[in-house]
Design a protein around this motif. Structure first.
Motif, PDB file in Angstrom:
ATOM      1  N   VAL A   1       0.819  -1.303   0.019  1.00  0.00           N
ATOM      2  CA  VAL A   1      -0.065  -0.025   0.214  1.00  0.00           C
ATOM      3  C   VAL A   1       0.794   1.239  -0.160  1.00  0.00           C
ATOM      4  CG1 VAL A   1      -1.770   1.201   1.195  1.00  0.00           C
ATOM      5  CG2 VAL A   1      -1.533  -1.290   1.417  1.00  0.00           C
ATOM      6  N   GLY A   2       0.397   2.222  -0.801  1.00  0.00           N
ATOM      7  CA  GLY A   2       1.223   3.566  -0.911  1.00  0.00           C
ATOM      8  C   GLY A   2       2.552   3.132  -1.834  1.00  0.00           C
ATOM      9  N   ALA A   3       2.479   2.220  -2.782  1.00  0.00           N
ATOM     10  CA  ALA A   3       3.497   1.486  -3.540  1.00  0.00           C
ATOM     11  C   ALA A   3       4.499   2.589  -4.153  1.00  0.00           C
ATOM     12  CB  ALA A   3       3.282   0.452  -4.461  1.00  0.00           C
ATOM     13  N   GLY A   4       4.036   3.758  -4.533  1.00  0.00           N
ATOM     14  CA  GLY A   4       4.791   4.789  -5.238  1.00  0.00           C
ATOM     15  C   GLY A   4       5.217   4.242  -6.373  1.00  0.00           C
ATOM     16  N   THR A   5       6.392   4.256  -6.761  1.00  0.00           N
ATOM     17  CA  THR A   5       6.885   3.693  -7.914  1.00  0.00           C
ATOM     18  C   THR A   5       7.306   2.335  -7.978  1.00  0.00           C
ATOM     19  OG1 THR A   5       9.153   4.559  -7.617  1.00  0.00           O
ATOM     20  CG2 THR A   5       7.851   6.230  -8.665  1.00  0.00           C
TER      21      THR A   5
ATOM     22  N   MET B   1       3.116   8.593  -9.989  1.00  0.00           N
ATOM     23  CA  MET B   1       3.591   7.360  -9.245  1.00  0.00           C
ATOM     24  C   MET B   1       3.199   6.172  -9.756  1.00  0.00           C
ATOM     25  SD  MET B   1       5.868   8.913  -7.076  1.00  0.00           S
ATOM     26  CE  MET B   1       6.263   8.385  -5.637  1.00  0.00           C
ATOM     27  N   ALA B   2       1.803   6.007  -9.901  1.00  0.00           N
ATOM     28  CA  ALA B   2       1.089   4.688 -10.399  1.00  0.00           C
ATOM     29  C   ALA B   2       1.668   4.404 -11.840  1.00  0.00           C
ATOM     30  CB  ALA B   2      -0.266   4.761 -10.516  1.00  0.00           C
ATOM     31  N   HIS B   3       1.752   5.573 -12.761  1.00  0.00           N
ATOM     32  CA  HIS B   3       2.161   5.391 -14.015  1.00  0.00           C
ATOM     33  C   HIS B   3       3.785   4.884 -14.179  1.00  0.00           C
ATOM     34  CE1 HIS B   3       2.527   6.196 -18.387  1.00  0.00           C
ATOM     35  NE2 HIS B   3       3.897   6.641 -18.112  1.00  0.00           N
ATOM     36  N   ARG B   4       4.447   5.418 -13.185  1.00  0.00           N
ATOM     37  CA  ARG B   4       5.943   4.954 -13.529  1.00  0.00           C
ATOM     38  C   ARG B   4       6.118   3.544 -13.030  1.00  0.00           C
ATOM     39  NH1 ARG B   4      11.393   6.337 -14.764  1.00  0.00           N
ATOM     40  NH2 ARG B   4      12.597   4.664 -13.819  1.00  0.00           N
ATOM     41  N   LEU B   5       5.211   3.038 -11.821  1.00  0.00           N
ATOM     42  CA  LEU B   5       5.323   1.791 -11.222  1.00  0.00           C
ATOM     43  C   LEU B   5       4.792   0.798 -12.601  1.00  0.00           C
ATOM     44  CD1 LEU B   5       3.934   0.300  -7.846  1.00  0.00           C
ATOM     45  CD2 LEU B   5       3.420  -0.762 -10.031  1.00  0.00           C
ATOM     46  N   HIS B   6       3.674   0.980 -13.370  1.00  0.00           N
ATOM     47  CA  HIS B   6       3.157   0.186 -14.288  1.00  0.00           C
ATOM     48  C   HIS B   6       4.090   0.130 -15.539  1.00  0.00           C
ATOM     49  CE1 HIS B   6       0.307  -1.827 -16.777  1.00  0.00           C
ATOM     50  NE2 HIS B   6       0.501  -0.880 -17.518  1.00  0.00           N
ATOM     51  N   ARG B   7       4.940   1.237 -15.632  1.00  0.00           N
ATOM     52  CA  ARG B   7       5.738   1.194 -16.727  1.00  0.00           C
ATOM     53  C   ARG B   7       7.159   0.207 -16.367  1.00  0.00           C
ATOM     54  NH1 ARG B   7       7.082   6.499 -17.235  1.00  0.00           N
ATOM     55  NH2 ARG B   7       9.231   6.666 -16.782  1.00  0.00           N
ATOM     56  N   THR B   8       7.575   0.425 -15.225  1.00  0.00           N
ATOM     57  CA  THR B   8       8.534  -0.536 -14.887  1.00  0.00           C
ATOM     58  C   THR B   8       8.221  -1.829 -14.487  1.00  0.00           C
ATOM     59  OG1 THR B   8       8.527   0.458 -12.739  1.00  0.00           O
ATOM     60  CG2 THR B   8       9.894   1.554 -14.213  1.00  0.00           C
TER      61      THR B   8
ATOM     62  N   VAL C   1       2.904  -6.506 -12.855  1.00  0.00           N
ATOM     63  CA  VAL C   1       2.252  -6.433 -11.497  1.00  0.00           C
ATOM     64  C   VAL C   1       0.921  -5.782 -11.300  1.00  0.00           C
ATOM     65  CG1 VAL C   1       2.860  -5.349  -9.007  1.00  0.00           C
ATOM     66  CG2 VAL C   1       4.526  -6.331 -10.323  1.00  0.00           C
ATOM     67  N   PRO C   2      -0.037  -6.558 -10.816  1.00  0.00           N
ATOM     68  CA  PRO C   2      -1.459  -5.831 -10.438  1.00  0.00           C
ATOM     69  C   PRO C   2      -1.274  -4.522  -9.939  1.00  0.00           C
ATOM     70  CG  PRO C   2      -1.386  -8.423 -10.218  1.00  0.00           C
ATOM     71  CD  PRO C   2      -0.168  -7.888 -10.166  1.00  0.00           C
ATOM     72  N   LEU C   3      -1.918  -3.524 -10.359  1.00  0.00           N
ATOM     73  CA  LEU C   3      -1.982  -2.083  -9.665  1.00  0.00           C
ATOM     74  C   LEU C   3      -3.425  -1.668  -9.520  1.00  0.00           C
ATOM     75  CD1 LEU C   3      -0.285   0.537  -8.993  1.00  0.00           C
ATOM     76  CD2 LEU C   3      -0.215   0.906 -11.256  1.00  0.00           C
ATOM     77  N   VAL C   4      -3.544  -1.159  -8.440  1.00  0.00           N
ATOM     78  CA  VAL C   4      -4.970  -0.591  -8.177  1.00  0.00           C
ATOM     79  C   VAL C   4      -4.986   0.738  -7.616  1.00  0.00           C
ATOM     80  CG1 VAL C   4      -7.057  -0.940  -6.511  1.00  0.00           C
ATOM     81  CG2 VAL C   4      -5.952  -2.937  -7.250  1.00  0.00           C
ATOM     82  N   ARG C   5      -5.601   1.774  -8.116  1.00  0.00           N
ATOM     83  CA  ARG C   5      -5.182   3.257  -7.472  1.00  0.00           C
ATOM     84  C   ARG C   5      -6.307   3.086  -6.292  1.00  0.00           C
ATOM     85  NH1 ARG C   5      -4.523   6.877 -11.335  1.00  0.00           N
ATOM     86  NH2 ARG C   5      -4.833   8.302  -9.406  1.00  0.00           N
ATOM     87  N   GLY C   6      -5.790   3.327  -5.265  1.00  0.00           N
ATOM     88  CA  GLY C   6      -6.682   3.480  -3.767  1.00  0.00           C
ATOM     89  C   GLY C   6      -5.902   3.891  -2.790  1.00  0.00           C
ATOM     90  N   LEU C   7      -6.497   4.067  -1.608  1.00  0.00           N
ATOM     91  CA  LEU C   7      -5.792   4.450  -0.382  1.00  0.00           C
ATOM     92  C   LEU C   7      -6.023   3.466   0.660  1.00  0.00           C
ATOM     93  CD1 LEU C   7      -7.918   7.932  -0.283  1.00  0.00           C
ATOM     94  CD2 LEU C   7      -5.421   7.515  -0.906  1.00  0.00           C
ATOM     95  N   GLY C   8      -4.930   3.661   1.519  1.00  0.00           N
ATOM     96  CA  GLY C   8      -4.932   2.670   2.647  1.00  0.00           C
ATOM     97  C   GLY C   8      -6.113   2.934   3.690  1.00  0.00           C
ATOM     98  N   ASP C   9      -6.833   4.095   3.530  1.00  0.00           N
ATOM     99  CA  ASP C   9      -7.705   4.219   4.658  1.00  0.00           C
ATOM    100  C   ASP C   9      -9.079   3.320   3.952  1.00  0.00           C
ATOM    101  OD1 ASP C   9      -6.368   5.970   5.651  1.00  0.00           O
ATOM    102  OD2 ASP C   9      -6.976   7.727   4.587  1.00  0.00           O
ATOM    103  N   ALA C  10      -9.170   3.137   2.822  1.00  0.00           N
ATOM    104  CA  ALA C  10     -10.270   2.179   2.152  1.00  0.00           C
ATOM    105  C   ALA C  10      -9.811   1.316   1.131  1.00  0.00           C
ATOM    106  CB  ALA C  10     -11.351   3.409   1.548  1.00  0.00           C
TER     107      ALA C  10
END
Length: 254
Positions: free
Chosen positions: A46-50, A73-80, A84-93
């Motif tokens: 959670v809050g995986a950044g890049t 940050m999510a775009h960079r993570l997905h590019r590299t 890896v499955p990537l979900v846009r979301g918050l640790g609060d929910a």
């Protein structure tokens, strides 16, 4: 999610190339305190950044899903890490069903959450016997040049830029059935002076200070550090603060 928390989006590429990773000893400690190997574990980062921690968790054999709110940050993570499955979301929910994770990790990100919401969410998503692992790379203030740099940052910006946010030691009055343990893992990495300054510039205190103020500070800091590291190679020293909280295992079948 505050403006400061999302300020990293503008420097996502620089963040990914200059921020430190984590030593193998940290993941050894996570496995020990969580009571399970990372290999094969269902991990929500959670809050995986890049994806700095995501990448290392996957290299240990974990089945990782990354959660990141920032678009840059999510775009960079997905590019590299396109696989890896990537979900846009918050640790609060957390957008996951109850009891679906063996391990939930927060690398450098727990302090951006509302703990009154993020802790119950983590416990909801964790399977019985699962663990919540929180960690921070904190620049080791026992090293003289780092302590001096930290003092300069605080004089300049009225804040620290080394991730000194503390760990989950604010976790008191935890629900029954939970066990929390802490570990400190020290490590170093040699980097060029340019990489070190790029790393500093990605911290939120400088993102909020603005480009002009940041550039002035970094120019002065370059001159200061060249007196300590005249060859332009900096030995960054870190103390990783790790906290692991475990859910109770499921009761034995009758």
């Amino acid at each position: 999610m505050t403006k400061r928390a999302l300020s990293f989006d503008a420097v996502a590429d620089q963040y990914d190339t200059s921020r430190p990773g984590y030593p193998p000893a940290l993941f050894d400690a996570v496995e020990e305190l969580a009571g399970r190997p990372l290999a094969g574990s269902r991990v929500v980062d959670v809050g995986a950044g890049t994806g700095i921690a995501t990448r290392l968790l996957r290299e240990r054999g974990a089945r990782v899903i990354a959660v990141e709110p920032g678009p840059g940050m999510a775009h960079r993570l997905h590019r590299t890490l396109p696989d890896v499955p990537l979900v846009r979301g918050l640790g609060d929910a957390l957008p996951f069903a109850d009891g679906t994770a063996d391990l939930i990790t927060y690398a450098q990100s727990w302090h951006w959450t509302d703990r009154d919401r993020s802790l119950p969410e983590a416990l909801r998503v964790l399977a019985p016997g699962g663990a919540l692992a929180l960690w921070w790379n904190v620049s080791d203030a026992e090293v003289p040049w780092i302590a001096a740099q930290d003092a300069r940052i605080r004089r300049w910006a009225g804040d620290g830029a080394h991730g000194v946010h503390g760990t989950a030691r604010g976790h008191r009055d935890l629900p029954e059935g939970l066990r929390t343990e802490e570990r400190l893992v020290r490590w170093t990495r040699p980097v060029t002076l340019d990489t070190h300054l790029d790393n500093l510039a990605t911290h939120s205190v400088f993102r909020m200070l603005g480009e002009e103020g940041t550039a002035r500070f970094l120019a002065q800091e370059r001159a200061e550090l060249l007196t300590v590291f005249p060859d332009g190679l900096v030995d960054e020293a870190y103390a990783v603060e790790l906290t692991v909280t475990r859910r109770a295992p499921a009761p034995p079948a009758a």
